[in-house]
Enzyme design. Sequence first.
Site, PDB file in Angstrom:
ATOM      1  N   LYS A  54       0.819  -1.218   0.000  1.00 56.20           N
ATOM      2  CA  LYS A  54       0.000   0.000   0.000  1.00 56.20           C
ATOM      3  C   LYS A  54       0.850   1.265   0.000  1.00 56.20           C
ATOM      4  O   LYS A  54       0.341   2.336  -0.322  1.00 56.20           O
ATOM      5  CB  LYS A  54      -0.971  -0.004   1.179  1.00 56.20           C
ATOM      6  CG  LYS A  54      -2.122  -0.974   0.975  1.00 56.20           C
ATOM      7  CD  LYS A  54      -3.134  -0.892   2.106  1.00 56.20           C
ATOM      8  CE  LYS A  54      -4.324  -1.800   1.848  1.00 56.20           C
ATOM      9  NZ  LYS A  54      -5.306  -1.733   2.949  1.00 56.20           N
ATOM     10  N   HIS A 105      -2.697 -12.820  -0.262  1.00 60.33           N
ATOM     11  CA  HIS A 105      -3.734 -12.672   0.763  1.00 60.33           C
ATOM     12  C   HIS A 105      -5.075 -12.186   0.235  1.00 60.33           C
ATOM     13  O   HIS A 105      -6.060 -12.154   0.976  1.00 60.33           O
ATOM     14  CB  HIS A 105      -3.235 -11.804   1.933  1.00 60.33           C
ATOM     15  CG  HIS A 105      -3.193 -10.332   1.674  1.00 60.33           C
ATOM     16  ND1 HIS A 105      -2.242  -9.744   0.872  1.00 60.33           N
ATOM     17  CD2 HIS A 105      -3.990  -9.337   2.125  1.00 60.33           C
ATOM     18  CE1 HIS A 105      -2.454  -8.436   0.846  1.00 60.33           C
ATOM     19  NE2 HIS A 105      -3.510  -8.178   1.593  1.00 60.33           N
TER      20      HIS A 105
END
Length: 191
Positions: A54, A105
């Site tokens: 991110k 994930h």
Amino acid sequence: LQMLGKASEYKDPETNAHTKRVSHYCKLLANAYGLSEEFQDIIFYASAFHDIGKIGIPDSILLKPGKLDDDEFAIMKQHASIGYEILKGSKSKYLKAGGVIAYNHHEKYDGTGYPNSLKGEDIPIFGRITALADVFDAIGSDRCYKKAWEMEKVLEFIKEQRGKHFDPKLVDIFFENLDDILKIKEEHQDI
């Protein structure tokens, strides 16, 4: 490892307690799944890097206080590949595992996830464990774009996603250890 993990906290301040809780959930699930103590230790530290990618996402998207449009979501999904690219070349077993976790994930057990639409046990176990821990914690927590779901609704969602989003064996393990999961959530509250 902890210092590197803090890097993503500076980009997204909501990740601090979330990352700690996810690490603890992952270790508990890995233990109950029957993974070795070494693998429990690795996932405990490596799962903290699940969202490190991110740091490559623009703030206008990452911190947007509402729903992302399709183009914004396509950019947000890149965080999985970015995290993998950051960590993949490491010699550290923890950082290598962190790269695998970052990359996997958001894969879903039924093959509808991203970035590679992996299905079932083709998704590495560390990715399957972290997916469940991450979603459980994320939907049950306040975010800049949403309020936390009520726990009853969170648990209903996890059950509904058994065999779809999540590995069915891990969902069963999750509910067998629900008291310990909820204790972790209580002990590591957002500040």
